[in-house]
Structure formats: structure tokens, C-alpha cells
Design a protein around this motif. Sequence first.
Motif: not given
Length: 146
Positions: A54-69
Amino acid sequence: METDYLIVGGGLAGGYASLSIREKDKNGKILLISEEKELPYDRVPLSKEFLLDKIAKEQLYITTREELESNAVNVELGRRVIQIDLSNRVAKLDNNEKVSFKKILISTGGSPRRLRIEGSNLDGIYYFRTLDDAERIKSKLSSVGN
């Protein structure tokens, strides 16, 4: 290696903590270490929406590598903290690297209780905690009934 804030665990608590610390401290060094090879993600939907497609793997992440960087959060994925010396404020990683820290958050969560019965190591018995576990179960489910 040295850091001001060491976060051990890459789940919801660790991921959100890294971003929250950055809001409060614009200059402190932040290091998030996760045993998993995935960026911080929400485990709750794994056994529900994700497993049922019902949801894609990408929707599980709470942030992106770009946002962390962009928030100057250093991330070490696929690494385990194997020892913590609180009196000297040093953590030892599974590759024997040592990380000195000023503050530490241990947000590793729980782990499934392992069966201790005969046959518990047989194929088809799964433990469910991580995204890898969910993907393994999901692939088995897709082959059932085919």
C-alpha cells in the motif's frame, strides 16, 4: 573520530533526534550510527501498509540523505557500536574505530525474541523488525499462491 552528539540507532528516535539537535545547536557535530544500511525510517508501516504494497519503500524514510547532509548530520550506516565507555565518553565501533562524544543518545529500540525450540532454525521461520526483514517476508508472500 570526535563528535559533539553521538546518536546510536537509525530509527524514528535517532532520525528525528538528529534533526531536532540541529535546530537547537547550529554548530555542534552530529553523528548518527545505524547497524542497518538504510536511512532512518518508520517501522510501524512495515507490518501493515508496506507488507501489503500500500506504500512504497521510499515513503518509509523520515528524511533524505540530502536533508541530513544539508543539516550537517554525519551518518554511518551498516556500523554497530559494540562498546560504550561512558566515563571516558568513547564508543567503539565494530570496525574497531573509536568515537569520542560529548553527549550520547542510545535509540536502538528492541529486538525480537528468538524461538528456543527444535526446528526454530528451519527455512520459513522469520523474525520481523527491520526493513530487510519486511522485504524478505514480502518476497515470500508474493510467491505464495503462484
